[in-house]
Write an enzyme that holds these catalytic residues in place. Structure first.
Site, short mmCIF file in Angstrom:
data_model
loop_
_atom_site.label_atom_id
_atom_site.label_comp_id
_atom_site.label_asym_id
_atom_site.label_seq_id
_atom_site.Cartn_x
_atom_site.Cartn_y
_atom_site.Cartn_z
N ASP A 83 0.78 -1.24 0.00
CA ASP A 83 0.00 0.00 0.00
C ASP A 83 0.82 1.29 0.00
O ASP A 83 0.51 2.23 0.75
CB ASP A 83 -0.96 0.02 1.21
CG ASP A 83 -2.03 -1.06 1.13
OD1 ASP A 83 -2.00 -1.86 0.19
OD2 ASP A 83 -2.89 -1.09 2.03
N ASP B 22 -4.60 -0.73 -1.89
CA ASP B 22 -5.91 -0.58 -1.24
C ASP B 22 -6.84 0.06 -2.29
O ASP B 22 -6.47 1.07 -2.92
CB ASP B 22 -5.73 0.36 -0.03
CG ASP B 22 -6.65 0.05 1.13
OD1 ASP B 22 -6.94 -1.13 1.38
OD2 ASP B 22 -7.08 1.02 1.80
N HIS C 65 -10.78 0.79 -2.70
CA HIS C 65 -12.13 0.74 -2.14
C HIS C 65 -13.19 1.27 -3.11
O HIS C 65 -12.93 2.19 -3.89
CB HIS C 65 -12.20 1.57 -0.86
CG HIS C 65 -11.38 1.01 0.26
ND1 HIS C 65 -11.57 -0.24 0.78
CD2 HIS C 65 -10.38 1.57 1.00
CE1 HIS C 65 -10.72 -0.45 1.76
NE2 HIS C 65 -9.97 0.63 1.91
N HIS D 298 -17.51 2.87 0.76
CA HIS D 298 -17.11 1.58 1.36
C HIS D 298 -17.48 1.51 2.84
O HIS D 298 -17.46 2.53 3.55
CB HIS D 298 -15.60 1.38 1.18
CG HIS D 298 -15.13 0.02 1.52
ND1 HIS D 298 -14.56 -0.30 2.74
CD2 HIS D 298 -15.15 -1.14 0.81
CE1 HIS D 298 -14.25 -1.58 2.76
NE2 HIS D 298 -14.60 -2.11 1.60
N HIS E 289 -10.84 6.90 1.72
CA HIS E 289 -9.47 6.81 1.21
C HIS E 289 -9.38 5.77 0.10
O HIS E 289 -10.15 4.82 0.05
CB HIS E 289 -8.49 6.44 2.34
CG HIS E 289 -8.70 5.06 2.91
ND1 HIS E 289 -9.68 4.79 3.83
CD2 HIS E 289 -8.09 3.89 2.64
CE1 HIS E 289 -9.66 3.50 4.12
NE2 HIS E 289 -8.71 2.92 3.41
N LYS F 216 -7.10 -4.89 -3.05
CA LYS F 216 -7.90 -5.40 -1.93
C LYS F 216 -8.78 -4.30 -1.39
O LYS F 216 -8.50 -3.11 -1.61
CB LYS F 216 -6.97 -5.95 -0.83
CG LYS F 216 -6.03 -4.87 -0.32
CD LYS F 216 -5.06 -5.40 0.70
CE LYS F 216 -4.15 -4.31 1.17
NZ LYS F 216 -4.82 -3.15 1.79
N CYS G 40 -2.17 -2.84 7.54
CA CYS G 40 -2.00 -3.74 6.39
C CYS G 40 -0.70 -4.54 6.45
O CYS G 40 -0.67 -5.70 6.04
CB CYS G 40 -2.16 -2.96 5.10
SG CYS G 40 -3.88 -2.38 4.92
C1 VGL Z 1 -4.76 0.62 5.67
C2 VGL Z 1 -6.36 1.45 7.07
C3 VGL Z 1 -7.31 1.34 6.10
C4 VGL Z 1 -3.33 0.24 5.48
C5 VGL Z 1 -5.69 0.49 4.67
O1 VGL Z 1 -2.84 0.22 4.32
O2 VGL Z 1 -2.65 -0.05 6.49
N1 VGL Z 1 -5.10 1.07 6.87
N2 VGL Z 1 -6.98 0.86 4.88
ZN ZN Z 2 -8.39 0.88 3.35
#
Ligand code: VGL
Ligand code: ZN
Length: 210
Positions: free
Chosen positions: A14, A52, A54, A58, A87, A112, A157
Site C-alpha cells: 500500500d 488498497d 475501495h 465503502h 481513502h 484489496k 495492512c
Molecule cells: C490501511 C487502514 C485502512 C493500510 C488500509 O494500508 O494499512 N489502513 N486501509
Molecule cells: Zn483501506
C-alpha cells in the site's frame, strides 16, 4: 545478514498517495519508506505489491455510518471495524501507487478492499477472515517460501499481511525501517506484540544483504 534467494518474495504494501503525506489517510513520515523500499527491492528478484482499492461509500469509511467519526470503531457482522476517512477510492489519484517507487521487476499487484461490505487489511485474507485474495495460492504456485514485508501501515495492512503469511506457512520477516505506522489507540505496540508472538521476524533494512 539475510540474503534473499530464489524462493524469497518482497511484498510492498500500500505505498499509495492516500497513505503518504497530503493523502486522505496519511501515515506520519510515510514517504520515508520509499527510498528504503527502492534500495532493498534491488536485492529481490521477486516483488509483489498491494493496492488498497475501495468502492465509493465503502463500509470501512466513517462517512458511511451516520454520526460516526474517523478512528472510532463499530461492530460489523465479521467483527470490530475501525472507521477511516474516505481513502483510496478506485480510480482516484489517492489510490494510485507512488510514482517514486522504482521497482520495475514487480510481478503482481494485488488489489484489496473492493468488496463493498468487507474491509481488507491483509494481502491474503479479507477482514471477514475467510474471503481470500488468492495470494497464498499464487505464492505457493510460484514456489516461494520466504516472505519479506514492507510498506504502509505497519500496524494495519503490514501486520495483518505478516500474520497471515505465517498462518499460510511462510517464513516471514517485517523490515521495520521500510514501514511506518498509523498508531491509533495503541495499535502499533499491539501489532508488534502479535507479530512477535506469531513468529514474524523483525529486522532492519541493513540486515538484508543486497
Ligand atoms: C490501511 C487502514 C485502512 C493500510 C488500509 O494500508 O494499512 N489502513 N486501509
Ligand atoms: Zn483501506
Amino acid at each position: 545478514m539475510i540474503k534473499p534467494g530464489d524462493a524469497s518474495v518482497l511484498l510492498v504494501i500500500d505505498v499509495q498517495y492516500g497513505f503518504l503525506p497530503g493523502g486522505s489517510l496519511a501515515v506520519k513520515d510515510g514517504d520515508q519508506v520509499v527510498p528504503v523500499i527502492n534500495r532493498i527491492a534491488g536485492g529481490f528478484a521477486h516483488v509483489v505489491m498491494t493496492q488498497d482499492w475501495h468502492t465509493p461509500g465503502h463500509i470501512s469509511f466513517a462517512s458511511s455510518h451516520p454520526g460516526k467519526k474517523p478512528f472510532e470503531t463499530i461492530d460489523l457482522p465479521y467483527g470490530k471495524q475501525v472507521l477511516w476517512p474516505d481513502h483510496c477510492v478506485q480510480g482516484t489519484d489517492d489510490a494510485a501507487l507512488s510514482r517514486d517507487l522504482s521497482i520495475p521487476q514487480a510481478e503482481l499487484i494485488i488489489r484489496k478492499g473492493f468488496h463493498h461490505n468487507v474491509d481488507s487489511y491483509s494481502a491474503f485474507t479479507e477482514a471477514d477472515g475467510k474471503t481470500t485474495t488468492g495470494l497464498a495460492a499464487y505464492l505457493r504456485a510460484r514456489a516461494f517460501e520466504q516472505v519479506f514485508v514492507a510498506g504502509l501501515a505497519t500496524d494495519f495492512c503490514v501486520a495483518w499481511t505478516a500474520l497471515d503469511a505465517r498462518k499460510a506457512g511462510f517464513e516471514t520477516w517485517v523490515i521495520e525501517d521500510a514501514c511506518r505506522g498509523l498508531d491509533t489507540l495503541g495499535s502499533l505496540a499491539k501489532a508488534w506484540a502479535d507479530m512477535t508472538q506469531a513468529g514474524v521476524k523483525r529486522i532492519q533494512s541493513a540486515d538484508i544483504a543486497l
